[in-house]
Design a protein around this motif. Structure first.
Motif, PDB file in Angstrom:
ATOM      1  N   SER A 136      31.745  77.995 -60.864  1.00  0.00           N
ATOM      2  CA  SER A 136      32.448  78.469 -59.677  1.00  0.00           C
ATOM      3  C   SER A 136      31.575  79.367 -58.821  1.00  0.00           C
ATOM      4  CB  SER A 136      33.717  79.214 -60.111  1.00  0.00           C
ATOM      5  OG  SER A 136      34.351  79.793 -58.994  1.00  0.00           O
ATOM      6  N   ASP A 137      30.758  80.211 -59.437  1.00  0.00           N
ATOM      7  CA  ASP A 137      29.867  81.090 -58.674  1.00  0.00           C
ATOM      8  C   ASP A 137      28.835  80.280 -57.898  1.00  0.00           C
ATOM      9  OD1 ASP A 137      31.220  83.250 -59.633  1.00  0.00           O
ATOM     10  OD2 ASP A 137      29.816  83.656 -61.265  1.00  0.00           O
ATOM     11  N   TYR A 138      28.291  79.243 -58.515  1.00  0.00           N
ATOM     12  CA  TYR A 138      27.320  78.394 -57.816  1.00  0.00           C
ATOM     13  C   TYR A 138      27.972  77.659 -56.644  1.00  0.00           C
ATOM     14  CZ  TYR A 138      23.664  78.984 -61.345  1.00  0.00           C
ATOM     15  OH  TYR A 138      22.689  79.501 -62.158  1.00  0.00           O
ATOM     16  N   ILE A 139      29.135  77.066 -56.883  1.00  0.00           N
ATOM     17  CA  ILE A 139      29.820  76.312 -55.833  1.00  0.00           C
ATOM     18  C   ILE A 139      30.207  77.213 -54.665  1.00  0.00           C
ATOM     19  CG2 ILE A 139      31.910  74.997 -55.297  1.00  0.00           C
ATOM     20  CD1 ILE A 139      31.787  73.819 -58.075  1.00  0.00           C
ATOM     21  N   SER A 140      30.741  78.385 -54.964  1.00  0.00           N
ATOM     22  CA  SER A 140      31.161  79.307 -53.906  1.00  0.00           C
ATOM     23  C   SER A 140      29.977  79.763 -53.068  1.00  0.00           C
ATOM     24  CB  SER A 140      31.878  80.511 -54.516  1.00  0.00           C
ATOM     25  OG  SER A 140      33.037  80.116 -55.201  1.00  0.00           O
ATOM     26  N   PHE A 141      28.862  80.069 -53.721  1.00  0.00           N
ATOM     27  CA  PHE A 141      27.691  80.563 -52.985  1.00  0.00           C
ATOM     28  C   PHE A 141      27.130  79.480 -52.069  1.00  0.00           C
ATOM     29  CE2 PHE A 141      23.067  81.264 -52.696  1.00  0.00           C
ATOM     30  CZ  PHE A 141      23.065  82.501 -52.097  1.00  0.00           C
ATOM     31  N   ILE A 142      27.034  78.246 -52.556  1.00  0.00           N
ATOM     32  CA  ILE A 142      26.453  77.163 -51.751  1.00  0.00           C
ATOM     33  C   ILE A 142      27.367  76.790 -50.587  1.00  0.00           C
ATOM     34  CG2 ILE A 142      25.766  74.736 -51.794  1.00  0.00           C
ATOM     35  CD1 ILE A 142      24.838  75.187 -54.673  1.00  0.00           C
ATOM     36  N   PHE A 143      28.654  76.612 -50.867  1.00  0.00           N
ATOM     37  CA  PHE A 143      29.562  76.178 -49.815  1.00  0.00           C
ATOM     38  C   PHE A 143      29.857  77.284 -48.810  1.00  0.00           C
ATOM     39  CE2 PHE A 143      30.284  72.617 -52.603  1.00  0.00           C
ATOM     40  CZ  PHE A 143      30.563  71.582 -51.727  1.00  0.00           C
ATOM     41  N   ASP A 144      29.803  78.537 -49.224  1.00  0.00           N
ATOM     42  CA  ASP A 144      29.963  79.628 -48.260  1.00  0.00           C
ATOM     43  C   ASP A 144      28.855  79.598 -47.215  1.00  0.00           C
ATOM     44  OD1 ASP A 144      32.250  80.503 -49.437  1.00  0.00           O
ATOM     45  OD2 ASP A 144      31.341  82.174 -50.517  1.00  0.00           O
ATOM     46  N   GLN A 145      27.620  79.356 -47.664  1.00  0.00           N
ATOM     47  CA  GLN A 145      26.507  79.285 -46.710  1.00  0.00           C
ATOM     48  C   GLN A 145      26.670  78.095 -45.768  1.00  0.00           C
ATOM     49  OE1 GLN A 145      24.563  81.961 -47.011  1.00  0.00           O
ATOM     50  NE2 GLN A 145      25.791  82.438 -48.818  1.00  0.00           N
ATOM     51  N   ALA A 146      27.110  76.953 -46.320  1.00  0.00           N
ATOM     52  CA  ALA A 146      27.256  75.752 -45.494  1.00  0.00           C
ATOM     53  C   ALA A 146      28.355  75.915 -44.445  1.00  0.00           C
ATOM     54  CB  ALA A 146      27.552  74.542 -46.386  1.00  0.00           C
ATOM     55  N   ILE A 147      29.511  76.449 -44.850  1.00  0.00           N
ATOM     56  CA  ILE A 147      30.611  76.627 -43.892  1.00  0.00           C
ATOM     57  C   ILE A 147      30.256  77.677 -42.848  1.00  0.00           C
ATOM     58  CG2 ILE A 147      33.043  77.237 -43.666  1.00  0.00           C
ATOM     59  CD1 ILE A 147      32.598  74.556 -44.946  1.00  0.00           C
ATOM     60  N   CYS A 148      29.544  78.715 -43.238  1.00  0.00           N
ATOM     61  CA  CYS A 148      29.105  79.725 -42.260  1.00  0.00           C
ATOM     62  C   CYS A 148      28.199  79.100 -41.202  1.00  0.00           C
ATOM     63  CB  CYS A 148      28.378  80.854 -42.990  1.00  0.00           C
ATOM     64  SG  CYS A 148      29.453  82.046 -43.798  1.00  0.00           S
ATOM     65  N   TYR A 149      27.290  78.253 -41.639  1.00  0.00           N
ATOM     66  CA  TYR A 149      26.402  77.590 -40.666  1.00  0.00           C
ATOM     67  C   TYR A 149      27.194  76.691 -39.729  1.00  0.00           C
ATOM     68  CZ  TYR A 149      23.073  74.232 -38.811  1.00  0.00           C
ATOM     69  OH  TYR A 149      22.354  73.426 -37.968  1.00  0.00           O
ATOM     70  N   LEU A 150      28.146  75.938 -40.265  1.00  0.00           N
ATOM     71  CA  LEU A 150      28.952  75.055 -39.422  1.00  0.00           C
ATOM     72  C   LEU A 150      29.789  75.844 -38.419  1.00  0.00           C
ATOM     73  CD1 LEU A 150      30.162  72.399 -42.032  1.00  0.00           C
ATOM     74  CD2 LEU A 150      28.405  72.126 -40.270  1.00  0.00           C
ATOM     75  N   LEU A 151      30.348  76.969 -38.857  1.00  0.00           N
ATOM     76  CA  LEU A 151      31.176  77.773 -37.950  1.00  0.00           C
ATOM     77  C   LEU A 151      30.370  78.337 -36.792  1.00  0.00           C
ATOM     78  CD1 LEU A 151      33.466  79.718 -40.462  1.00  0.00           C
ATOM     79  CD2 LEU A 151      34.203  78.025 -38.782  1.00  0.00           C
ATOM     80  N   VAL A 152      29.196  78.872 -37.099  1.00  0.00           N
ATOM     81  CA  VAL A 152      28.408  79.487 -36.029  1.00  0.00           C
ATOM     82  C   VAL A 152      27.811  78.422 -35.110  1.00  0.00           C
ATOM     83  CG1 VAL A 152      26.210  79.611 -37.288  1.00  0.00           C
ATOM     84  CG2 VAL A 152      26.747  81.335 -35.564  1.00  0.00           C
ATOM     85  N   SER A 153      27.468  77.256 -35.648  1.00  0.00           N
ATOM     86  CA  SER A 153      26.915  76.199 -34.792  1.00  0.00           C
ATOM     87  C   SER A 153      27.987  75.599 -33.884  1.00  0.00           C
ATOM     88  CB  SER A 153      26.283  75.107 -35.658  1.00  0.00           C
ATOM     89  OG  SER A 153      27.260  74.478 -36.462  1.00  0.00           O
ATOM     90  N   SER A 154      29.176  75.352 -34.432  1.00  0.00           N
ATOM     91  CA  SER A 154      30.251  74.803 -33.601  1.00  0.00           C
ATOM     92  C   SER A 154      30.687  75.791 -32.526  1.00  0.00           C
ATOM     93  CB  SER A 154      31.435  74.416 -34.479  1.00  0.00           C
ATOM     94  OG  SER A 154      31.997  75.555 -35.120  1.00  0.00           O
ATOM     95  N   SER A 155      30.706  77.054 -32.861  1.00  0.00           N
ATOM     96  CA  SER A 155      31.071  78.063 -31.860  1.00  0.00           C
ATOM     97  C   SER A 155      30.036  78.131 -30.736  1.00  0.00           C
ATOM     98  CB  SER A 155      31.220  79.426 -32.529  1.00  0.00           C
ATOM     99  OG  SER A 155      32.225  79.401 -33.519  1.00  0.00           O
ATOM    100  N   SER A 156      28.769  78.011 -31.098  1.00  0.00           N
ATOM    101  CA  SER A 156      27.715  78.040 -30.073  1.00  0.00           C
ATOM    102  C   SER A 156      27.819  76.847 -29.138  1.00  0.00           C
ATOM    103  CB  SER A 156      26.344  78.061 -30.756  1.00  0.00           C
ATOM    104  OG  SER A 156      26.217  79.179 -31.608  1.00  0.00           O
ATOM    105  N   VAL A 157      28.112  75.667 -29.711  1.00  0.00           N
ATOM    106  CA  VAL A 157      28.271  74.468 -28.877  1.00  0.00           C
ATOM    107  C   VAL A 157      29.482  74.600 -27.958  1.00  0.00           C
ATOM    108  CG1 VAL A 157      28.790  72.009 -28.969  1.00  0.00           C
ATOM    109  CG2 VAL A 157      27.062  72.962 -30.489  1.00  0.00           C
TER     110      VAL A 157
END
Length: 208
Positions: A136-157
């Motif tokens: 769970s710690d591995y999954i949370s750390f990886i997916f948190d980074q991925a969703i953060c990148y998607l949120l900031v990129s979509s907001s910029s667009v």
């Protein structure tokens, strides 16, 4: 460590003569370091519970923000009049790839945080009932980074689209897009805190 030794004199009387013997009896004083310096189990468990509660609160806040971001784009209250109905502009967000991308990321973040919130509740009530804690710690750390990148990129667009579009025919959609972008950026900051917490738990697993 100091030891205090006392001598006890033992006098025995025999039939002929008395004998006096001295036997040392060592007595150890209580040491100042007699107590363990490791934290107690109750304090450690309460600290772990507090980390789980903080993570659960951050997940729930992200869930609400992603829901508002997606809902502000999905709800189309404004209907343009006939003089604004042209082929160039549409009042639906699905007609614009930038807003469609922002909506898709908001829905993805909402679904992800729903699953994480449900798992966090299960971890507090029944630890490890769904996924093992190391995985769970591995999954949370990886997916948190991925969703953060998607949120900031979509907001910029979406911000670039908002700055480019300034038409009265889609003014309501533009205002809703501003609300959506604001909620996406807020979700990004809150999820960043969740990512830091996930990284802390993962580093703690390697260190201890």
């Amino acid at each position: 460590m100091k030891e205090l030794k006392d001598h006890v004199v033992v006098i025995t009387y025999g039939p002929s003569e008395g004998s006096v013997t001295a036997s040392p009896v060592s007595q150890q004083t209580p040491s100042l370091f007699a107590y363990s310096i490791t934290p107690s189990t109750s304090r450690f468990s309460s600290r772990r519970a507090s980390v789980h509660v903080i993570g659960l609160v951050l997940r729930f806040i992200t869930l609400v923000l992603c829901f508002i971001s997606a809902l502000s784009l999905a709800v189309n209250v404004h209907r343009p009049s006939s003089r604004y109905l042209t082929q160039k502009y549409s009042s639906s967000f699905a007609s614009y790839p930038e807003l469609l991308y922002c909506f898709g990321v908001a829905v993805t973040g909402f679904v992800y945080t729903c699953l994480q919130t449900f798992k966090g509740v299960c971890d507090i009530t029944h630890r490890g009932i769904l996924i093992s804690e190391p995985l769970s710690d591995y999954i949370s750390f990886i997916f948190d980074q991925a969703i953060c990148y998607l949120l900031v990129s979509s907001s910029s667009v979406a911000i670039a689209w908002i700055q480019h579009i300034n038409e009265d025919a889609i003014i309501t959609l533009r205002n809703n897009s501003i609300i959506s972008v604001s909620m996406s950026f807020s979700a990004f900051f809150v999820l960043t805190l969740s990512g830091l917490l996930s990284g802390y738990k993962l580093c703690k697993r390697f260190m201890w």
